[in-house]
Design an enzyme around this catalytic site. Structure first.
Site, PDB file in Angstrom:
ATOM      1  N   LYS A 133      42.386 -38.754  30.567  1.00  0.00           N
ATOM      2  CA  LYS A 133      41.765 -37.686  31.362  1.00  0.00           C
ATOM      3  C   LYS A 133      40.798 -36.877  30.508  1.00  0.00           C
ATOM      4  CE  LYS A 133      45.687 -35.611  32.190  1.00  0.00           C
ATOM      5  NZ  LYS A 133      46.630 -36.429  31.391  1.00  0.00           N
TER       6      LYS A 133
ATOM      7  N   ARG B 274      49.567 -29.608  37.925  1.00  0.00           N
ATOM      8  CA  ARG B 274      50.624 -30.480  37.418  1.00  0.00           C
ATOM      9  C   ARG B 274      51.831 -30.485  38.353  1.00  0.00           C
ATOM     10  NH1 ARG B 274      48.744 -31.192  32.358  1.00  0.00           N
ATOM     11  NH2 ARG B 274      50.069 -31.974  30.757  1.00  0.00           N
TER      12      ARG B 274
ATOM     13  N   ARG C 234      46.892 -41.045  18.359  1.00  0.00           N
ATOM     14  CA  ARG C 234      45.872 -39.985  18.462  1.00  0.00           C
ATOM     15  C   ARG C 234      45.904 -39.068  17.240  1.00  0.00           C
ATOM     16  NH1 ARG C 234      45.656 -36.615  23.865  1.00  0.00           N
ATOM     17  NH2 ARG C 234      47.824 -36.212  23.340  1.00  0.00           N
TER      18      ARG C 234
ATOM     19  N   ARG D 194      57.475 -35.649  27.669  1.00  0.00           N
ATOM     20  CA  ARG D 194      56.288 -35.504  28.537  1.00  0.00           C
ATOM     21  C   ARG D 194      56.258 -36.614  29.583  1.00  0.00           C
ATOM     22  NH1 ARG D 194      52.217 -35.737  23.981  1.00  0.00           N
ATOM     23  NH2 ARG D 194      50.517 -35.562  25.475  1.00  0.00           N
TER      24      ARG D 194
HETATM   25  P1  AP5 Z   1      43.228 -38.517  26.129  1.00  0.00           P
HETATM   26  O1  AP5 Z   1      41.893 -38.622  26.765  1.00  0.00           O
HETATM   27  O2  AP5 Z   1      43.467 -37.422  25.152  1.00  0.00           O
HETATM   28  O3  AP5 Z   1      44.352 -38.550  27.258  1.00  0.00           O
HETATM   29  P2  AP5 Z   1      44.835 -37.388  28.230  1.00  0.00           P
HETATM   30  O4  AP5 Z   1      45.141 -38.044  29.536  1.00  0.00           O
HETATM   31  O5  AP5 Z   1      43.877 -36.252  28.232  1.00  0.00           O
HETATM   32  O6  AP5 Z   1      46.191 -37.045  27.494  1.00  0.00           O
HETATM   33  P3  AP5 Z   1      46.829 -35.666  27.004  1.00  0.00           P
HETATM   34  O7  AP5 Z   1      47.936 -36.037  26.086  1.00  0.00           O
HETATM   35  O8  AP5 Z   1      45.806 -34.716  26.470  1.00  0.00           O
HETATM   36  O9  AP5 Z   1      47.371 -35.164  28.352  1.00  0.00           O
HETATM   37  P4  AP5 Z   1      48.564 -34.262  28.603  1.00  0.00           P
HETATM   38  O10 AP5 Z   1      48.476 -34.171  30.072  1.00  0.00           O
HETATM   39  O11 AP5 Z   1      49.881 -34.648  28.049  1.00  0.00           O
HETATM   40  O12 AP5 Z   1      48.241 -33.007  27.714  1.00  0.00           O
HETATM   41  P5  AP5 Z   1      47.576 -31.612  28.049  1.00  0.00           P
HETATM   42  O13 AP5 Z   1      46.721 -31.279  26.904  1.00  0.00           O
HETATM   43  O14 AP5 Z   1      47.011 -31.588  29.436  1.00  0.00           O
HETATM   44  O15 AP5 Z   1      43.544 -39.934  25.426  1.00  0.00           O
HETATM   45  C1  AP5 Z   1      44.722 -40.115  24.673  1.00  0.00           C
HETATM   46  C2  AP5 Z   1      44.406 -41.043  23.469  1.00  0.00           C
HETATM   47  O16 AP5 Z   1      44.005 -42.321  23.971  1.00  0.00           O
HETATM   48  C3  AP5 Z   1      43.232 -40.545  22.615  1.00  0.00           C
HETATM   49  O17 AP5 Z   1      43.488 -40.877  21.275  1.00  0.00           O
HETATM   50  C4  AP5 Z   1      42.009 -41.339  23.144  1.00  0.00           C
HETATM   51  O18 AP5 Z   1      41.045 -41.546  22.143  1.00  0.00           O
HETATM   52  C5  AP5 Z   1      42.675 -42.653  23.576  1.00  0.00           C
HETATM   53  N1  AP5 Z   1      42.015 -43.231  24.739  1.00  0.00           N
HETATM   54  C6  AP5 Z   1      41.551 -42.593  25.855  1.00  0.00           C
HETATM   55  N2  AP5 Z   1      41.053 -43.490  26.728  1.00  0.00           N
HETATM   56  C7  AP5 Z   1      41.221 -44.719  26.169  1.00  0.00           C
HETATM   57  C8  AP5 Z   1      40.902 -46.047  26.574  1.00  0.00           C
HETATM   58  N3  AP5 Z   1      40.326 -46.291  27.760  1.00  0.00           N
HETATM   59  N4  AP5 Z   1      41.229 -47.067  25.747  1.00  0.00           N
HETATM   60  C9  AP5 Z   1      41.822 -46.831  24.555  1.00  0.00           C
HETATM   61  N5  AP5 Z   1      42.116 -45.591  24.096  1.00  0.00           N
HETATM   62  C10 AP5 Z   1      41.835 -44.549  24.901  1.00  0.00           C
HETATM   63  O19 AP5 Z   1      48.859 -30.650  28.099  1.00  0.00           O
HETATM   64  C11 AP5 Z   1      49.606 -30.368  26.951  1.00  0.00           C
HETATM   65  C12 AP5 Z   1      50.775 -29.485  27.327  1.00  0.00           C
HETATM   66  O20 AP5 Z   1      50.298 -28.223  27.862  1.00  0.00           O
HETATM   67  C13 AP5 Z   1      51.702 -30.019  28.427  1.00  0.00           C
HETATM   68  O21 AP5 Z   1      52.684 -30.910  27.912  1.00  0.00           O
HETATM   69  C14 AP5 Z   1      52.322 -28.731  28.970  1.00  0.00           C
HETATM   70  O22 AP5 Z   1      53.299 -28.229  28.102  1.00  0.00           O
HETATM   71  C15 AP5 Z   1      51.135 -27.776  28.929  1.00  0.00           C
HETATM   72  N6  AP5 Z   1      50.365 -27.796  30.187  1.00  0.00           N
HETATM   73  C16 AP5 Z   1      49.071 -28.189  30.317  1.00  0.00           C
HETATM   74  N7  AP5 Z   1      48.679 -28.077  31.590  1.00  0.00           N
HETATM   75  C17 AP5 Z   1      49.748 -27.599  32.275  1.00  0.00           C
HETATM   76  C18 AP5 Z   1      49.959 -27.286  33.650  1.00  0.00           C
HETATM   77  N8  AP5 Z   1      48.985 -27.436  34.570  1.00  0.00           N
HETATM   78  N9  AP5 Z   1      51.187 -26.835  34.016  1.00  0.00           N
HETATM   79  C19 AP5 Z   1      52.174 -26.675  33.101  1.00  0.00           C
HETATM   80  N10 AP5 Z   1      52.022 -26.940  31.783  1.00  0.00           N
HETATM   81  C20 AP5 Z   1      50.821 -27.405  31.386  1.00  0.00           C
END
Ligand code: AP5
Length: 217
Positions: A13, A89, A128, A172
């Site tokens: 994402k 979420r 990552r 997660r």
């Molecule tokens: P990446 O693009 O970073 O993936 P992502 O889907 O953004 O994953 P995240 O881990 O950032 O999502 P998340 O939802 O757990 O974390 P968030 O920051 O929102 O890609 C991942 C890896 O794969 C990278 O190394 C990239 O280079 C690689 N990659 C990407 N595409 C690829 C491809 N096509 N092929 C190969 N490699 C690829 O949230 C963190 C925390 O914040 C949550 O756990 C929670 O505690 C809190 N939080 C955030 N939002 C909320 C909410 N709305 N409600 C409650 N708590 C929340």
């Protein structure tokens, strides 16, 4: 375009939102990034959310909703739309977002649903890394640096996100299993969902998204 990027952790994402945001000029609003920045800067918000984010638990809806609505009220989002990454979420967050937008005569245009299996997610999240000095992103499997452990640009040390530890990844994914399907159902019922196979190459996925969302090269 008011777009939501929906999908499990590691589905890409953030990677795709960054590309689309550069292409369209619409702000990339990532709740995870807002929380990480708050933690880095030791703000009051940072101290409230740290224990949730680092262990892979969801931050309570009332905290998340407030920071998202403050962000969406800013001029850039009002003028150019937005790409929401990591929000909503929960169905409660989705309902609150719809209510907030409806009060302004707006609504969500599309929801992109990133589909991908757990094995690939674990591979991506475990690999990552980011530079602790300049913040540039790497992946030791998919986008490795030229010199192991060091940033290509500034030679800073590459580190993993705190929530990319094996325990936190496991938690997660468990949380996602509980929350993602009800959200998918919520947006399917509104006819807004475009599902994409998120296992492909980054560039291929970008091309499919641009074509589907009406902005092909
Ligand atoms: P990446 O693009 O970073 O993936 P992502 O889907 O953004 O994953 P995240 O881990 O950032 O999502 P998340 O939802 O757990 O974390 P968030 O920051 O929102 O890609 C991942 C890896 O794969 C990278 O190394 C990239 O280079 C690689 N990659 C990407 N595409 C690829 C491809 N096509 N092929 C190969 N490699 C690829 O949230 C963190 C925390 O914040 C949550 O756990 C929670 O505690 C809190 N939080 C955030 N939002 C909320 C909410 N709305 N409600 C409650 N708590 C929340």
């Amino acid at each position: 375009m008011r777009l939501i990027l929906l999908g499990p952790p590691g589905s890409g994402k953030g990677t795709q939102a960054a590309v689309l945001s550069r292409r369209w000029g619409a702000p990339h609003v990532s709740t995870g990034e807002i929380f990480r920045e708050a933690i880095r800067s030791d703000s009051e918000l940072g101290s409230k959310v740290r224990r949730y984010t680092e262990t892979g638990e969801l931050v309570p809806d009332e905290i998340v909703n407030e920071i998202v609505f403050d962000r969406l009220a800013r001029r850039d989002c009002q003028e150019k739309g937005f790409l929401l990454d990591g929000f909503p979420r929960t169905v409660a967050q989705a309902r609150a977002l719809d209510g907030w937008l409806a009060d302004r005569g707006d609504g969500i245009d599309r929801v992109v649903d990133f589909e991908i299996g757990d094995e690939e997610l674990i591979r991506r999240l475990s690999g990552r890394r980011h530079c602790e000095k300049c913040g540039r992103d790497y992946n030791i499997v998919f986008r490795p640096p030229r010199n192991a452990g060091l940033c290509d640009v500034c030679s800073g040390r590459l580190v993993a996100r705190k929530d990319d530890s094996p325990e936190s990844i496991r938690r997660r994914l468990e949380v996602t299993t509980e929350t993602l399907n009800p959200l998918r159902d919520y947006y399917h019922a509104k006819g807004l969902v475009f599902a994409i196979d998120a296992t492909g190459d980054v560039q291929e996925i970008t091309e499919v998204l641009l074509a589907e969302l009406g902005c092909a090269k």
